[in-house]
Design an enzyme around this catalytic site. Structure first.
Site, PDB file in Angstrom:
ATOM      1  N   ASP A 185      -5.895  -9.151   5.916  1.00 23.95           N
ATOM      2  CA  ASP A 185      -7.070  -9.744   6.554  1.00 23.95           C
ATOM      3  C   ASP A 185      -8.291  -9.271   5.767  1.00 23.95           C
ATOM      4  O   ASP A 185      -8.144  -8.695   4.679  1.00 23.95           O
ATOM      5  CB  ASP A 185      -7.131  -9.388   8.053  1.00 23.95           C
ATOM      6  CG  ASP A 185      -7.180  -7.896   8.293  1.00 23.95           C
ATOM      7  OD1 ASP A 185      -7.557  -7.149   7.367  1.00 23.95           O
ATOM      8  OD2 ASP A 185      -6.847  -7.461   9.416  1.00 23.95           O
ATOM      9  N   HIS A 242       0.853  -1.187   0.000  1.00 22.70           N
ATOM     10  CA  HIS A 242       0.000   0.000   0.000  1.00 22.70           C
ATOM     11  C   HIS A 242       0.896   1.248   0.000  1.00 22.70           C
ATOM     12  O   HIS A 242       1.886   1.302   0.733  1.00 22.70           O
ATOM     13  CB  HIS A 242      -0.910  -0.008   1.230  1.00 22.70           C
ATOM     14  CG  HIS A 242      -1.850   1.157   1.240  1.00 22.70           C
ATOM     15  ND1 HIS A 242      -2.950   1.217   0.405  1.00 22.70           N
ATOM     16  CD2 HIS A 242      -1.829   2.318   1.944  1.00 22.70           C
ATOM     17  CE1 HIS A 242      -3.570   2.367   0.612  1.00 22.70           C
ATOM     18  NE2 HIS A 242      -2.919   3.054   1.537  1.00 22.70           N
TER      19      HIS A 242
HETATM   20  C1  GAR Z   1       0.859   0.851  -6.215  1.00 27.02           C
HETATM   21  O1  GAR Z   1       1.248   2.154  -5.866  1.00 27.02           O
HETATM   22  C2  GAR Z   1       0.264   0.127  -5.023  1.00 27.02           C
HETATM   23  O2  GAR Z   1       0.902   0.440  -3.807  1.00 27.02           O
HETATM   24  C3  GAR Z   1      -1.146   0.657  -5.039  1.00 27.02           C
HETATM   25  O3  GAR Z   1      -1.500   0.660  -6.401  1.00 27.02           O
HETATM   26  C4  GAR Z   1      -0.322   0.876  -7.188  1.00 27.02           C
HETATM   27  C5  GAR Z   1      -0.228  -0.218  -8.212  1.00 27.02           C
HETATM   28  O4  GAR Z   1       0.824   0.032  -9.096  1.00 27.02           O
HETATM   29  N1  GAR Z   1      -2.015  -0.165  -4.266  1.00 27.02           N
HETATM   30  C6  GAR Z   1      -3.005   0.311  -3.518  1.00 27.02           C
HETATM   31  O5  GAR Z   1      -3.294   1.494  -3.454  1.00 27.02           O
HETATM   32  C7  GAR Z   1      -3.770  -0.744  -2.713  1.00 27.02           C
HETATM   33  N2  GAR Z   1      -4.606  -0.130  -1.736  1.00 27.02           N
HETATM   34  P1  GAR Z   1       1.392  -1.131 -10.011  1.00 27.02           P
HETATM   35  O6  GAR Z   1       0.185  -1.747 -10.733  1.00 27.02           O
HETATM   36  O7  GAR Z   1       2.305  -0.440 -10.968  1.00 27.02           O
HETATM   37  O8  GAR Z   1       2.090  -2.139  -9.141  1.00 27.02           O
END
Ligand code: GAR
Length: 204
Positions: free
Chosen positions: A139, A107
């Site tokens: 979880d 996250h």
């Molecule tokens: C990342 O920044 C990840 O941390 C976030 O989405 C992006 C995906 O990038 N995830 C969340 O916000 C989950 N709550 P990616 O597809 O290039 O890995």
């Protein structure tokens, strides 16, 4: 350790995990990449790298129905650790039970601050001076399981959502592989909310 990677979009965290494996920094193999959206950019990366990938569209299915499809597919590939990498869906309690202590998420904030969507924008709007990312066990609640690793970055006065997100993303890519490697080395002990990291085994 066989990984199942769940994505919804770009897939840069998935790609960083694949890079860590090919550089010999992560003792794991990617058994399957599953996207819940047909247009997820990560599917192209998987295809180019010859990594098995599949779309299981979530549209029109309720959470239990969808998660059952995911569980069946992950089990069919003998997945030992499920890694959510930009997978923008909440998983059911039954999914979490199917892979006890074996589901990780990344996250883009220092949890418990700024859970949910647009963690980087939330941090910028709030005016924090330090932001970062969190790898945690999953979880059935949103961005809430025990924390494995966090990495911090400064927030600069002239940051935009894009510049801050890019700084955090570089940390995400390094931190996620490190957390997975700790599990591969069997070095995590979950004690309630706390995750203890055991020292490296020098003979390993
Ligand atoms: C990342 O920044 C990840 O941390 C976030 O989405 C992006 C995906 O990038 N995830 C969340 O916000 C989950 N709550 P990616 O597809 O290039 O890995």
């Amino acid at each position: 350790m066989r990984l199942g990677i769940l994505i919804s979009g770009r897939g840069s965290n998935f790609e960083a995990i694949a890079n860590s494996i090919s550089r010999g920094k992560l003792d794991a193999e990617i058994a399957i990449v599953i996207a819940n959206k047909p247009g997820a950019g990560g599917l192209v990366i998987a295809r180019e790298r010859g990594i098995p990938a599949k779309v299981i569209p979530s549209r029109g299915l309720d959470r239990e129905q969808y998660d059952k499809l995911l569980i069946d597919e992950l089990r069919a590939h003998d997945v030992e650790l499920v890694c959510l990498a930009g997978f923008m869906r909440l998983l059911s309690a039954n999914f979490v039970k199917a892979f006890p202590d074996r589901v990780l998420n990344i996250h883009p904030s220092l949890l418990p601050a700024f859970p949910g969507l647009d963690g980087q924008k939330q941090a910028l709007d709030y005016g924090v001076k330090i932001a970062g990312c969190t790898v945690h066990f999953v979880d059935e609640f949103l961005d809430s399981g025990p924390i494995v690793l966090q990495a911090a970055v400064p927030v600069l006065d002239d940051d935009t959502v894009e510049s801050l997100s890019a700084r955090i993303l570089a940390q995400e890519h390094a931190t996620y592989s490190s957390a997975i490697q700790l599990i591969a080395e069997n070095r995590l002990v979950i004690e309630g909310r706390k995750v203890r990291i055991l020292p490296e085994n020098p003979s390993a």
